[in-house]
Design a protein around this motif. Sequence first.
Motif, PDB file in Angstrom:
ATOM      1  N   LEU A 101       0.803  -1.223   0.000  1.00  0.00           N
ATOM      2  CA  LEU A 101       0.000   0.000   0.000  1.00  0.00           C
ATOM      3  C   LEU A 101       0.838   1.276   0.000  1.00  0.00           C
ATOM      4  CD1 LEU A 101      -2.983  -0.785   2.393  1.00  0.00           C
ATOM      5  CD2 LEU A 101      -2.810  -1.076  -0.078  1.00  0.00           C
ATOM      6  N   ASN A 102       2.103   1.170   0.368  1.00  0.00           N
ATOM      7  CA  ASN A 102       2.942   2.377   0.377  1.00  0.00           C
ATOM      8  C   ASN A 102       4.074   2.295  -0.636  1.00  0.00           C
ATOM      9  OD1 ASN A 102       1.604   3.913   2.445  1.00  0.00           O
ATOM     10  ND2 ASN A 102       2.407   2.473   3.932  1.00  0.00           N
ATOM     11  N   GLY A 103       4.942   1.287  -0.505  1.00  0.00           N
ATOM     12  CA  GLY A 103       6.071   1.186  -1.426  1.00  0.00           C
ATOM     13  C   GLY A 103       5.654   0.916  -2.853  1.00  0.00           C
ATOM     14  N   LEU A 104       4.877  -0.155  -3.056  1.00  0.00           N
ATOM     15  CA  LEU A 104       4.473  -0.532  -4.414  1.00  0.00           C
ATOM     16  C   LEU A 104       3.482   0.464  -4.998  1.00  0.00           C
ATOM     17  CD1 LEU A 104       4.394  -2.419  -6.819  1.00  0.00           C
ATOM     18  CD2 LEU A 104       2.761  -3.863  -5.568  1.00  0.00           C
ATOM     19  N   LEU A 105       2.437   0.797  -4.232  1.00  0.00           N
ATOM     20  CA  LEU A 105       1.429   1.743  -4.724  1.00  0.00           C
ATOM     21  C   LEU A 105       2.060   3.091  -5.052  1.00  0.00           C
ATOM     22  CD1 LEU A 105      -1.720   1.807  -5.110  1.00  0.00           C
ATOM     23  CD2 LEU A 105      -1.826   2.930  -2.889  1.00  0.00           C
ATOM     24  N   GLY A 106       2.915   3.567  -4.168  1.00  0.00           N
ATOM     25  CA  GLY A 106       3.572   4.844  -4.418  1.00  0.00           C
ATOM     26  C   GLY A 106       4.477   4.801  -5.628  1.00  0.00           C
ATOM     27  N   ALA A 107       5.187   3.682  -5.808  1.00  0.00           N
ATOM     28  CA  ALA A 107       6.128   3.575  -6.925  1.00  0.00           C
ATOM     29  C   ALA A 107       5.404   3.584  -8.262  1.00  0.00           C
ATOM     30  CB  ALA A 107       6.970   2.310  -6.776  1.00  0.00           C
ATOM     31  N   PHE A 108       4.360   2.747  -8.415  1.00  0.00           N
ATOM     32  CA  PHE A 108       3.740   2.697  -9.750  1.00  0.00           C
ATOM     33  C   PHE A 108       2.855   3.913 -10.027  1.00  0.00           C
ATOM     34  CE2 PHE A 108       0.568  -0.339  -7.701  1.00  0.00           C
ATOM     35  CZ  PHE A 108      -0.559   0.450  -7.865  1.00  0.00           C
ATOM     36  N   VAL A 339       3.462  10.912  -1.634  1.00  0.00           N
ATOM     37  CA  VAL A 339       2.934  10.774  -0.268  1.00  0.00           C
ATOM     38  C   VAL A 339       3.083   9.330   0.218  1.00  0.00           C
ATOM     39  CG1 VAL A 339       0.842  10.837   1.130  1.00  0.00           C
ATOM     40  CG2 VAL A 339       1.354  12.719  -0.424  1.00  0.00           C
ATOM     41  N   HIS A 340       2.704   8.371  -0.615  1.00  0.00           N
ATOM     42  CA  HIS A 340       2.803   6.963  -0.218  1.00  0.00           C
ATOM     43  C   HIS A 340       4.260   6.540  -0.029  1.00  0.00           C
ATOM     44  CE1 HIS A 340      -1.356   5.502  -0.361  1.00  0.00           C
ATOM     45  NE2 HIS A 340      -1.545   6.388  -1.315  1.00  0.00           N
ATOM     46  N   PHE A 344       6.092   5.023   3.288  1.00  0.00           N
ATOM     47  CA  PHE A 344       6.896   3.803   3.216  1.00  0.00           C
ATOM     48  C   PHE A 344       8.291   4.050   3.784  1.00  0.00           C
ATOM     49  CE2 PHE A 344       9.804   0.971   0.789  1.00  0.00           C
ATOM     50  CZ  PHE A 344       9.351  -0.232   1.318  1.00  0.00           C
ATOM     51  N   GLY A 345       8.861   5.207   3.484  1.00  0.00           N
ATOM     52  CA  GLY A 345      10.161   5.551   4.044  1.00  0.00           C
ATOM     53  C   GLY A 345      10.128   5.618   5.563  1.00  0.00           C
ATOM     54  N   VAL A 346       9.037   6.173   6.119  1.00  0.00           N
ATOM     55  CA  VAL A 346       8.876   6.232   7.575  1.00  0.00           C
ATOM     56  C   VAL A 346       8.787   4.824   8.150  1.00  0.00           C
ATOM     57  CG1 VAL A 346       7.350   6.971   9.444  1.00  0.00           C
ATOM     58  CG2 VAL A 346       7.799   8.501   7.510  1.00  0.00           C
ATOM     59  N   PHE A 347       8.037   3.946   7.480  1.00  0.00           N
ATOM     60  CA  PHE A 347       7.918   2.545   7.935  1.00  0.00           C
ATOM     61  C   PHE A 347       9.277   1.864   7.963  1.00  0.00           C
ATOM     62  CE2 PHE A 347       7.691  -1.834   6.202  1.00  0.00           C
ATOM     63  CZ  PHE A 347       7.255  -2.481   7.349  1.00  0.00           C
ATOM     64  N   VAL A 348      10.048   2.004   6.902  1.00  0.00           N
ATOM     65  CA  VAL A 348      11.359   1.375   6.843  1.00  0.00           C
ATOM     66  C   VAL A 348      12.276   1.953   7.910  1.00  0.00           C
ATOM     67  CG1 VAL A 348      13.424   1.042   5.422  1.00  0.00           C
ATOM     68  CG2 VAL A 348      11.147   0.808   4.394  1.00  0.00           C
ATOM     69  N   PHE A 349      12.290   3.281   8.052  1.00  0.00           N
ATOM     70  CA  PHE A 349      13.183   3.930   9.013  1.00  0.00           C
ATOM     71  C   PHE A 349      12.834   3.512  10.449  1.00  0.00           C
ATOM     72  CE2 PHE A 349      14.251   7.437  11.880  1.00  0.00           C
ATOM     73  CZ  PHE A 349      15.616   7.534  11.640  1.00  0.00           C
ATOM     74  N   THR A 350      11.542   3.527  10.801  1.00  0.00           N
ATOM     75  CA  THR A 350      11.163   3.176  12.165  1.00  0.00           C
ATOM     76  C   THR A 350      11.343   1.680  12.446  1.00  0.00           C
ATOM     77  OG1 THR A 350       8.840   2.978  11.433  1.00  0.00           O
ATOM     78  CG2 THR A 350       9.541   5.077  12.422  1.00  0.00           C
ATOM     79  N   THR A 351      11.377   0.857  11.380  1.00  0.00           N
ATOM     80  CA  THR A 351      11.704  -0.552  11.566  1.00  0.00           C
ATOM     81  C   THR A 351      13.199  -0.724  11.844  1.00  0.00           C
ATOM     82  OG1 THR A 351       9.902  -1.219  10.083  1.00  0.00           O
ATOM     83  CG2 THR A 351      11.609  -2.846  10.523  1.00  0.00           C
TER      84      THR A 351
END
Length: 354
Positions: A101-108, A339-340, A344-351
Amino acid sequence: MNRLRWTWIWLPPFAGAASVLLGASIPSLLLGVVLIVTVLAAVHHAELIAHKVGEPFGTFLLALAVTVIEVGLILTLMLQGKAGAETLARDTVFSAVMIILNGLLGAFILLGALRHREQSFQQVGVSASLATLCTLTVLTLVLPNFSSSAGPYYAPSQLAFVAIVSLLLYLTFVTVQTVRHRDYFLPPEEAAADLEAHAPPPGNGETLLSGAILIACLVEVVLLAKALAPAIEDGVASAGLPHAVVGVVIAALVLLPESVAAVRAAMANRLQTSLNLALGSALATIGLTIPAVAVLSLFQGLPLALGLDSRGIVLLSLTLLVTTQSLATARTTVLQGVVHLVIFGVFVFTTLVP
């Protein structure tokens, strides 16, 4: 549609078997190269099948095939009983949802908008997908924290009920998507014509062969991901990163075939196909994985932690809210994509830095 000849002579079963039998002696870099080649072959054959059966059956078959294999991988790792097995299903499902919903959706969306400026899709089908997805994610990843005094664990009766409801909800969605309201998930009439749509579809024999090769490629993707898992775990441990990073990496590897197919469809101005792939994959990940692991947990007596922590709940809520809003107008621009990708960047960073 261009037939890539090398994809017909790629031998996934042999490469996959070698990755399991000789995984310890095969360099990780070589396994990674084989994985990428296999993903490209899988995407090509999935597109051939989709061209033959039409939308949304083609995207549904790819999402279903990948998810079934992903479920098999999760069940296998859970039965091994290693550390973190009780949270494996939760971490994998949550990572898959955030990646999709964030990485893939935002990329395409971003890449499609950069090439075509603005793209359109069927609002009614996407709204139905998002309504189903919001319900499934909350029932499986959020409600466990508030339905029992045991924290992120459902009681056995609660787990059985949620598993049944999740499966029924997913099957209802599939019926609507492929039978009763299939037209809701087809590209809008005003969308730009796909140049490959007028190419002659493959014959029945070629389609069957593509199906067999696709299944073999998807199996190999999981085998290679499993073979790469020890190297990933060692790398994560040596870097001092949280163990949850392993689940994110493995989920990303398993989702590679759908990701490549979705990006290619958006670049070809077929955003509806990309959305069918992304949202359908997210729905299948929850609707099939949770019931499967619930059955295993109930019959084997294995602990199963499904509830997210507070950080995960906040990120999931933000993701569902933004996805609903960004897909509310039936048109997309670069803004939605950025935006997405930021989320996704926030998700990766906080992980990486909890």
